[in-house]
Design a protein around this motif. Structure first.
Motif, PDB file in Angstrom:
ATOM      1  N   LEU A  19       0.829  -1.212   0.000  1.00  0.00           N
ATOM      2  CA  LEU A  19       0.000   0.000   0.000  1.00  0.00           C
ATOM      3  C   LEU A  19       0.857   1.253   0.000  1.00  0.00           C
ATOM      4  O   LEU A  19       0.501   2.263  -0.618  1.00  0.00           O
ATOM      5  CB  LEU A  19      -0.943   0.007   1.203  1.00  0.00           C
ATOM      6  CG  LEU A  19      -2.156  -0.895   1.104  1.00  0.00           C
ATOM      7  CD1 LEU A  19      -2.977  -0.838   2.396  1.00  0.00           C
ATOM      8  CD2 LEU A  19      -3.016  -0.532  -0.078  1.00  0.00           C
ATOM      9  N   GLY A  20       2.001   1.213   0.687  1.00  0.00           N
ATOM     10  CA  GLY A  20       2.911   2.352   0.666  1.00  0.00           C
ATOM     11  C   GLY A  20       3.420   2.637  -0.737  1.00  0.00           C
ATOM     12  O   GLY A  20       3.492   3.783  -1.175  1.00  0.00           O
ATOM     13  N   ILE A  21       3.752   1.581  -1.463  1.00  0.00           N
ATOM     14  CA  ILE A  21       4.212   1.738  -2.845  1.00  0.00           C
ATOM     15  C   ILE A  21       3.076   2.230  -3.731  1.00  0.00           C
ATOM     16  O   ILE A  21       3.261   3.138  -4.547  1.00  0.00           O
ATOM     17  CB  ILE A  21       4.790   0.407  -3.366  1.00  0.00           C
ATOM     18  CG1 ILE A  21       6.066   0.060  -2.607  1.00  0.00           C
ATOM     19  CG2 ILE A  21       5.051   0.472  -4.864  1.00  0.00           C
ATOM     20  CD1 ILE A  21       6.540  -1.362  -2.806  1.00  0.00           C
ATOM     21  N   ILE A  22       1.898   1.656  -3.554  1.00  0.00           N
ATOM     22  CA  ILE A  22       0.738   2.065  -4.362  1.00  0.00           C
ATOM     23  C   ILE A  22       0.429   3.543  -4.153  1.00  0.00           C
ATOM     24  O   ILE A  22       0.021   4.237  -5.081  1.00  0.00           O
ATOM     25  CB  ILE A  22      -0.488   1.183  -4.032  1.00  0.00           C
ATOM     26  CG1 ILE A  22      -0.284  -0.221  -4.609  1.00  0.00           C
ATOM     27  CG2 ILE A  22      -1.778   1.785  -4.564  1.00  0.00           C
ATOM     28  CD1 ILE A  22      -1.341  -1.221  -4.195  1.00  0.00           C
ATOM     29  N   SER A  23       0.650   4.040  -2.938  1.00  0.00           N
ATOM     30  CA  SER A  23       0.331   5.442  -2.662  1.00  0.00           C
ATOM     31  C   SER A  23       1.158   6.407  -3.511  1.00  0.00           C
ATOM     32  O   SER A  23       0.760   7.551  -3.712  1.00  0.00           O
ATOM     33  CB  SER A  23       0.526   5.758  -1.176  1.00  0.00           C
ATOM     34  OG  SER A  23       1.895   5.819  -0.842  1.00  0.00           O
ATOM     35  N   PHE A  34      -5.323   5.194   0.462  1.00  0.00           N
ATOM     36  CA  PHE A  34      -6.073   5.841   1.533  1.00  0.00           C
ATOM     37  C   PHE A  34      -7.314   5.036   1.901  1.00  0.00           C
ATOM     38  O   PHE A  34      -7.582   4.786   3.078  1.00  0.00           O
ATOM     39  CB  PHE A  34      -6.464   7.260   1.113  1.00  0.00           C
ATOM     40  CG  PHE A  34      -7.227   8.007   2.157  1.00  0.00           C
ATOM     41  CD1 PHE A  34      -6.581   8.534   3.260  1.00  0.00           C
ATOM     42  CD2 PHE A  34      -8.597   8.177   2.041  1.00  0.00           C
ATOM     43  CE1 PHE A  34      -7.283   9.223   4.229  1.00  0.00           C
ATOM     44  CE2 PHE A  34      -9.313   8.863   3.000  1.00  0.00           C
ATOM     45  CZ  PHE A  34      -8.652   9.383   4.108  1.00  0.00           C
ATOM     46  N   ILE A  35      -8.060   4.592   0.906  1.00  0.00           N
ATOM     47  CA  ILE A  35      -9.299   3.836   1.150  1.00  0.00           C
ATOM     48  C   ILE A  35      -8.990   2.471   1.777  1.00  0.00           C
ATOM     49  O   ILE A  35      -9.625   2.064   2.746  1.00  0.00           O
ATOM     50  CB  ILE A  35     -10.106   3.687  -0.156  1.00  0.00           C
ATOM     51  CG1 ILE A  35     -10.660   5.052  -0.569  1.00  0.00           C
ATOM     52  CG2 ILE A  35     -11.225   2.670   0.006  1.00  0.00           C
ATOM     53  CD1 ILE A  35     -11.275   5.088  -1.949  1.00  0.00           C
ATOM     54  N   LYS A  36      -8.007   1.750   1.227  1.00  0.00           N
ATOM     55  CA  LYS A  36      -7.691   0.421   1.751  1.00  0.00           C
ATOM     56  C   LYS A  36      -7.071   0.479   3.144  1.00  0.00           C
ATOM     57  O   LYS A  36      -7.185  -0.476   3.913  1.00  0.00           O
ATOM     58  CB  LYS A  36      -6.769  -0.321   0.781  1.00  0.00           C
ATOM     59  CG  LYS A  36      -7.476  -0.679  -0.529  1.00  0.00           C
ATOM     60  CD  LYS A  36      -6.680  -1.609  -1.356  1.00  0.00           C
ATOM     61  CE  LYS A  36      -6.694  -3.013  -1.009  1.00  0.00           C
ATOM     62  NZ  LYS A  36      -7.730  -3.913  -1.036  1.00  0.00           N
ATOM     63  N   ASN A  37      -6.439   1.592   3.487  1.00  0.00           N
ATOM     64  CA  ASN A  37      -5.796   1.706   4.792  1.00  0.00           C
ATOM     65  C   ASN A  37      -6.761   2.146   5.891  1.00  0.00           C
ATOM     66  O   ASN A  37      -6.408   2.128   7.056  1.00  0.00           O
ATOM     67  CB  ASN A  37      -4.601   2.668   4.713  1.00  0.00           C
ATOM     68  CG  ASN A  37      -3.731   2.589   5.933  1.00  0.00           C
ATOM     69  OD1 ASN A  37      -3.339   1.517   6.359  1.00  0.00           O
ATOM     70  ND2 ASN A  37      -3.434   3.734   6.511  1.00  0.00           N
ATOM     71  N   ARG A  38      -7.974   2.537   5.533  1.00  0.00           N
ATOM     72  CA  ARG A  38      -8.931   2.963   6.562  1.00  0.00           C
ATOM     73  C   ARG A  38      -9.244   1.850   7.540  1.00  0.00           C
ATOM     74  O   ARG A  38      -9.430   2.094   8.723  1.00  0.00           O
ATOM     75  CB  ARG A  38     -10.226   3.461   5.920  1.00  0.00           C
ATOM     76  CG  ARG A  38     -10.090   4.808   5.276  1.00  0.00           C
ATOM     77  CD  ARG A  38     -11.400   5.375   4.871  1.00  0.00           C
ATOM     78  NE  ARG A  38     -12.155   4.393   4.073  1.00  0.00           N
ATOM     79  CZ  ARG A  38     -13.313   4.637   3.521  1.00  0.00           C
ATOM     80  NH1 ARG A  38     -13.884   5.809   3.678  1.00  0.00           N
ATOM     81  NH2 ARG A  38     -13.928   3.735   2.816  1.00  0.00           N
ATOM     82  N   ASP A  39      -9.284   0.608   7.065  1.00  0.00           N
ATOM     83  CA  ASP A  39      -9.582  -0.518   7.944  1.00  0.00           C
ATOM     84  C   ASP A  39      -8.347  -0.998   8.695  1.00  0.00           C
ATOM     85  O   ASP A  39      -8.410  -1.334   9.862  1.00  0.00           O
ATOM     86  CB  ASP A  39     -10.167  -1.683   7.135  1.00  0.00           C
ATOM     87  CG  ASP A  39     -11.482  -1.311   6.470  1.00  0.00           C
ATOM     88  OD1 ASP A  39     -12.188  -0.451   7.018  1.00  0.00           O
ATOM     89  OD2 ASP A  39     -11.796  -1.873   5.405  1.00  0.00           O
ATOM     90  N   VAL A  40      -7.213  -1.017   8.019  1.00  0.00           N
ATOM     91  CA  VAL A  40      -5.983  -1.560   8.595  1.00  0.00           C
ATOM     92  C   VAL A  40      -5.311  -0.566   9.542  1.00  0.00           C
ATOM     93  O   VAL A  40      -4.802  -0.945  10.582  1.00  0.00           O
ATOM     94  CB  VAL A  40      -4.999  -1.961   7.462  1.00  0.00           C
ATOM     95  CG1 VAL A  40      -3.710  -2.501   8.040  1.00  0.00           C
ATOM     96  CG2 VAL A  40      -5.639  -2.967   6.536  1.00  0.00           C
ATOM     97  N   LYS A  41      -5.296   0.688   9.178  1.00  0.00           N
ATOM     98  CA  LYS A  41      -4.681   1.774   9.959  1.00  0.00           C
ATOM     99  C   LYS A  41      -3.199   1.523  10.230  1.00  0.00           C
ATOM    100  O   LYS A  41      -2.734   1.583  11.356  1.00  0.00           O
ATOM    101  CB  LYS A  41      -5.414   1.978  11.276  1.00  0.00           C
ATOM    102  CG  LYS A  41      -6.879   2.283  11.107  1.00  0.00           C
ATOM    103  CD  LYS A  41      -7.190   3.617  11.679  1.00  0.00           C
ATOM    104  CE  LYS A  41      -8.691   3.831  11.706  1.00  0.00           C
ATOM    105  NZ  LYS A  41      -9.131   4.761  10.742  1.00  0.00           N
TER     106      LYS A  41
END
Length: 117
Positions: A19-23, A34-41
């Motif tokens: 996700l860091g790379i995708i950002s 941002f959307i996928k990290n809302r659940d994982v935090k």
């Protein structure tokens, strides 16, 4: 049992790196992360979202330099070159699993966007 916990930790670290790379991959990647990290935090992903969001906003604002007669084009070229270098530094940090802020502006981005969690 310990082995499964280790695999989960490695998997979550790998997901965070992904996700860091995708950002860093365009504004669409930033939105997806941002959307996928809302659940994982994940703090790692939050860090890289803030870094790239800051670079993106500075890039948009730097686009206004083109309206300055004579020196605007040169200033725009210099700023975009620096932003590209900072973007590469951030992307390499995300690939390496590091939370090193981009030069000059990185710490400010973390403060400005600290609401992103």
């Amino acid at each position: 049992m310990e082995k499964n916990e280790l695999n989960i930790n490695n998997a979550s670290l790998q997901d965070g790196k992904t996700l860091g790379i995708i950002s860093y991959l365009t504004w669409i990647g930033l939105l997806i992360a941002f959307i996928k990290n809302r659940d994982v935090k994940s703090p790692f992903v939050n860090f890289h979202i803030r870094q790239n969001l800051g670079l993106f906003i500075v890039g948009i604002l730097a686009g206004l330099l083109r309206f300055i007669p004579a020196v605007g084009g040169i200033a725009l070229y210099i700023v975009f070159t620096l932003l590209f270098i900072f973007w590469i530094i951030g992307l390499i940090g995300a690939i390496g699993g590091k939370t090193t802020a981009v030069p000059v502006l990185g710490d400010m981005f973390q403060n400005w966007f600290k609401g992103i969690q």
